[in-house]
Each structure stands twice: as structure tokens, then as C-alpha cells.
Design an enzyme around this catalytic site. Structure first.
Site, short mmCIF file in Angstrom:
data_model
loop_
_atom_site.label_atom_id
_atom_site.label_comp_id
_atom_site.label_asym_id
_atom_site.label_seq_id
_atom_site.Cartn_x
_atom_site.Cartn_y
_atom_site.Cartn_z
CE LYS A 78 -3.96 1.90 2.64
NZ LYS A 78 -4.82 1.69 3.83
CB SER A 116 -8.03 3.87 2.93
OG SER A 116 -7.16 3.18 3.81
CB SER A 158 -8.21 0.81 5.62
OG SER A 158 -8.97 2.00 5.62
N1 GLN Z 1 -12.91 4.02 6.29
C1 GLN Z 1 -12.36 4.43 7.55
C2 GLN Z 1 -12.06 5.90 7.50
O1 GLN Z 1 -12.33 6.48 6.50
C3 GLN Z 1 -11.15 3.61 7.87
C4 GLN Z 1 -9.91 4.12 7.29
C5 GLN Z 1 -8.73 3.26 7.59
O2 GLN Z 1 -8.84 2.20 8.19
N2 GLN Z 1 -7.58 3.76 7.19
O3 GLN Z 1 -11.58 6.47 8.43
#
Ligand code: GLN
Length: 520
Positions: free
Chosen positions: A86, A161, A185
Site C-alpha cells: 500500500k 482505504s 481499511s
Molecule cells: N474508512 C475508515 C475511515 O475512512 C477507515 C480508514 C482506515 O482504516 N484507514 O476512516
């Protein structure tokens, strides 16, 4: 599955089978790595999974592994098996953007510890995967470099994400990938792409050199197509790192061994009442209920447990995360590194003016929204009412987990309330987007580990569904044991390769059709 030339398609193998094949001399790491690079070349234009491909670097590692193997060297288990990373983890010499314009063109001078560990394990690094800007989002649509497409349906999101990492694994562009999970994410993208993803215990994998979102929640973890593969990668990247003050100073839990579990006799499983039922898509709930029945048939004792404060998890998370993010993102001031965009039409602007115009140009809307929210929640006069209250809720959630784990060994829930939604569907409605992490956020708030694995596809749309398994802190092996036993039972029912990806449409055809449509 074979290639047009009739040779077996190496990209379809599990990482475990790749490691075995390499060790047995059935193919070389160079062949394996090339097979992935060729597939990336064909599919990446349509999927937008990779922001950077490092073909040269990956092939150099592959050749070095092949040479070492030929000379009889003792090699790590995953040596020669390619991996994607990532774009939130720093890679020396390879641009790292965190999905943001702010870091466009930035080339880190060092590797994150997780990347160092991949290199020590001698795994070719294929490249960097797309993500929501600074890991804020549930769909990868907030990337400054365009959305990643779900290999099951190119008009749908791959989760976020870390949609890039999960889509890479689902589309057979990489057998393994690294993700980061601050509120889901890794697990939510795994669920909506039909793959496996694990968030280890907080502190289980070093975050040194990983671009920070919310430091009390962030965790690095593995993405894979099977539970056993995820466990192998977990063991490579896990373990103490003196460079990360939150790193747990203890051996990595025995997750690879746990992933050989097939019998769950006597294991106590709790269904989290607050994370099922209303708000969950019928097909998601149906596959979850069936998976729970399977757990029972494997010997588990299943009961319902209540975690009453989970209903406040989202609200607390969206105060704690923006607060920490607003503070972490203050470093992008256009002075030390990152984008510098002087204000238009101002002669000799002040440092503040340059900071403001650079941050305006460098950050996207979601990032700005959260910085504003966090700054507000932390400001004098509001701190106690917002941030302070959220921290209290966080304690109550941790206590809910403690009480639940006094009764059961693991907790289960659907990983996400819905299957993959359409690109654009929730972009203008941040709260609808946030709701996708309703099931995954409690684990981050409490620091406990969570795993998502596929349980089938929803009847209404044919898209993949995941189950989440949660375990107490530092007991990561428990979730792998449950996941592995369930996965094996499902594989027996499904036949074929034993993964839900057998039911995905041929992504090469989807990509070709899309290419043709765009040309017409
Ligand atoms: N979707 C969640 C957010 O927008 C989780 C993001 C993540 O785990 N980096 O904060």
C-alpha cells in the site's frame, strides 16, 4: 487455468503453493514475478490498482533469490513470492504518495520497517497500491490518482482505504499485499473483493516509516486470498521494532500454525448482537448466518453476546480519528518537504500564506473535512465536550470487549454491512460512506485483532461477502484458527480452487470490454 500458450498460470496459485513450487524447483521466482508483472501491464490501465510498478526492482530480487536457491542457500519461507505494498509505507527510492497530491513525486530516503522485513524475507516488491488519500475513506475514491475498480465489477468500489491492495490480490496481480487498518481499511476491502485481510493486535506490526493517519488506531497487516497465506505474511512483518514506541516487545503470535486448524471443538464463539440485523444487506446477513451454522458444525459453541457501547463507536471514532489526523497532518506545511504551491498573484508571500495555499492545493476534500473536524474537536473550550467524551466512550468499548471475552474466545460479525457499492454512489454523502465501517471500527478503538474472510456471494447481486472474527489483544492466533477452519469447510462445499474468487467474472474480459467501450 492456463495461459494462451498452454503453460499453467502461475498467478492463480496461493502464496503457499508458490513458495512450495519455488522450493521444489518447479518454476523460478523470475518466472513467477514476470507472470505478475505481465498481468499488471494488461489489467492495471482498467483497474488502477498500482500507482507505481517497480518491475526492475522486483525482477532483481527475484533473480537474486533464484541464484541463491540454485547455490543451495537456506531461504525464508516466502523468498521469491511477490508482494504489493500500500502506498502508505515508505519505500526507499520508490515514490510514496499516500494517495495524495501533497506527496506527489516524493521519493522516501528510507524503507518502513514493514518494507525492510519484506526485503529480509526476500520477497520481490511489485509496486505501490492505490488508496484513499491519507487512508481516509472506504472506497478508494478519495485517491488523488483516481478510483481503483473492483475486479468483480469495474463500476464498483473495491473498498477502502486499501482498495488497491485488496483488488491486487483479488485480480491475481499479486498473491499477497500489505495494507493498513485504522478503522477497517484492510478488513472492509477484503470483504467487498472476496479476499482475506487481517488487522493484527495494535502494536503487533511496526508502523515505523508508515505515513501516520491516527496513531492510536493505525495498524499494518496482511492481505491475501487464503487465511494461511495471510498468516504467513503476518509472521514475516510482525514482531518487535525498537523504532516504533508502540511496538509490542513479545514474539509474534503463532498465526501460521493456527491457520492449520480444522476442528473447533469446545471453542466459544460470540455473535455481537449490535453488529447484525438491521442495516445489514439481506445477502450479507444470510451468508453470515450460514457461516455461523458451519462454525457450530465444526464443534464451536455459539452464543449471542451484547456489546452495548458499540453503537457509539462510529461517533467516537469520527472525533478521535480527525483529532489525531489533524495533528499528524500538520507536518505537511510546504516548508520541510511535500508540495509547495505559492499563492497566486501575491508578491513575496509570507510563510503562512505559502502554507495555506500549499495545503489548499495539496489536500483533497475529505482530508480537509477531517482536518477541520479534528481541529474543532481539539480546540480550547470544546476539547472536553468532544475529544474527552470520545475517549471515555472508547474506554467503555474496550470494557465491552473485556466483558465479552470473559464469556467467549472469539467474536464474529459480518465484516461490512453491504457488498461493494457503485463508484460515485456515496461520494457526496460522507456519513453514508462512514457507515461502511460500522463493524470494523470497534476493534481499532480497543486495539484488538480482527480478520475478514469470504463466506460466499450475496444472492441479490452476486458480490462477495465477508465474516469478521475478532480476538482478544495478542491472541491473534485465535482468529486465524477460526478463519482457517471455516475457510476449509467452505472450500469443501464450494469445490474448485476453494475460494470465492472462482465465482468472479473473468476480469481480463471485463477490462477488455471496458477498453473497447471507451474506444468506441
Ligand atoms: N474508512 C475508515 C475511515 O475512512 C477507515 C480508514 C482506515 O482504516 N484507514 O476512516
Amino acid at each position: 487455468m492456463s495461459t494462451p500458450t498452454g503453460a499453467p498460470d502461475l498467478t492463480r496459485l496461493t502464496a503457499t503453493a508458490m513458495a512450495d513450487g519455488l522450493a521444489a524447483g518447479e518454476f523460478t521466482s523470475e518466472q513467477l514475478t514476470r507472470a505478475h508483472l505481465e498481468r499488471i501491464e494488461v489489467l492495471n490501465p482498467a483497474l488502477n490498482v498500482f500507482l507505481q510498478v517497480d518491475a526492475e526492482g522486483a525482477l532483481a530480487t527475484a533473480r537474486a533469490v533464484d541464484d541463491a536457491r540454485a547455490s543451495g542457500a537456506d531461504l525464508p519461507r516466502l523468498a521469491g513470492v511477490p508482494v504489493a505494498v500500500k502506498d502508505i509505507a515508505c519505500t526507499e527510492g520508490i515514490p510514496t504518495t499516500a494517495g495524495s497530491r501533497m506527496l506527489q513525486g516524493w521519493v522516501p530516503p528510507y524503507d518502513a520497517t514493514v518494507v525492510t522485513r519484506l526485503r529480509q524475507a526476500r520477497m520481490p516488491i511489485l509496486g505501490k497500491t492505490n488508496m484513499d488519500e491519507f487512508a481516509m475513506g472506504s472506497s478508494t475514491e478519495h485517491s488523488a490518482y483516481g478510483p481503483t475498480r473492483n475486479p468483480w465489477d469495474l463500476d464498483r468500489i473495491p473498498g477502502g482505504s486499501g482498495g488497491g491492495s485488496s483488488a491486487a490480490v483479488a485480480a491475481f496481480l499479486a498473491p499477497l499485499a500489505i495494507g493498513s487498518d485504522t478503522g477497517g481499511s484492510i478488513r472492509q476491502p477484503a470483504a467487498v473483493t472476496g479476499t482475506v485481510g487481517a488487522k493484527p493486535t495494535y502494536g503487533g506490526v511496526s508502523r515505523y516509516g508508515v505515513i501516520a493517519l491516527a496513531s492510536s488506531l493505525d495498524q499494518i497487516g496482511p492481505c491475501a486470498r487464503t487465511v494461511a497465506d495471510a498468516a504467513l505474511l503476518h509472521e514475516v512483518i510482525g514482531g518487535h521494532d525498537p523504532m516504533d514506541s508502540t511496538s509490542i516487545d513479545a514474539p509474534v503470535p503463532p498465526v501460521a500454525e493456527a491457520a492449520r486448524t480444522r476442528d473447533l471443538t469446545g471453542l466459544r464463539v460470540g455473535i455481537v448482537r449490535e453488529l447484525t440485523g438491521e442495516g445489514y444487506q439481506p445477502g450479507v446477513q444470510a451468508r453470515f448466518d450460514e457461516a455461523v451454522e458451519l462454525l457450530t458444525s465444526l464443534g464451536a459453541q455459539v452464543q449471542e453476546v451484547s456489546c452495548p457501547h458499540f453503537r457509539y463507536a462510529m461517533a467516537a471514532y469520527y472525533l478521535i480519528l480527525p483529532s489525531e489526523a489533524s495533528s499528524n497532518l500538520a507536518r505537511y506545511d510546504a516548508m520541510r518537504y511535500g508540495r509547495r504551491t505559492p499563492p497566486d498573484g501575491v508578491d513575496s508571500p509570507s510563510a503562512e500564506q505559502v502554507m495555506a495555499s500549499s495545503r489548499d492545493a495539496g489536500f483533497g476534500d475529505e482530508v480537509k473535512r477531517r482536518i477541520i473536524l479534528g481541529t474543532y474537536a481539539l480546540s480550547a473550550g470544546y476539547y472536553d465536550a468532544y475529544y474527552g467524551q470520545a475517549q471515555k466512550v472508547r474506554t467503555l468499548i474496550a470494557r465491552d470487549f473485556e466483558a465479552a471475552f470473559a464469556e467467549v474466545d472469539v467474536l464474529v460479525s459480518p465484516s461490512a454491512p453491504t457488498t461493494a457499492f457503485r463508484i460515485g454512489e456515496k461520494l457526496d454523502d460522507p456519513v453514508a460512506m462512514y457507515l461502511n465501517d460500522i463493524a470494523t471500527i470497534p476493534a481499532n478503538l480497543a486495539g484488538v485483532p480482527g480478520l475478514s474472510l469470504p463466506t460466499g456471494v450475496a444472492d441479490e447481486d452476486g458480490l462477495p461477502v465477508g465474516i469478521q472474527v475478532l480476538a482478544p489483544a495478542t491472541e491473534d492466533q485465535r482468529m486465524y484458527a477460526v478463519g482457517a477452519a471455516l475457510e476449509a469447510a467452505l472450500a469443501e462445499q464450494w469445490g474448485g480452487s476453494g475460494t470465492v474468487l472462482d465465482r468472479a467474472p473473468d476480469v481480463t474480459e471485463l477490462a477488455a470490454a471496458r477498453g473497447a467501450a471507451e474506444e468506441a
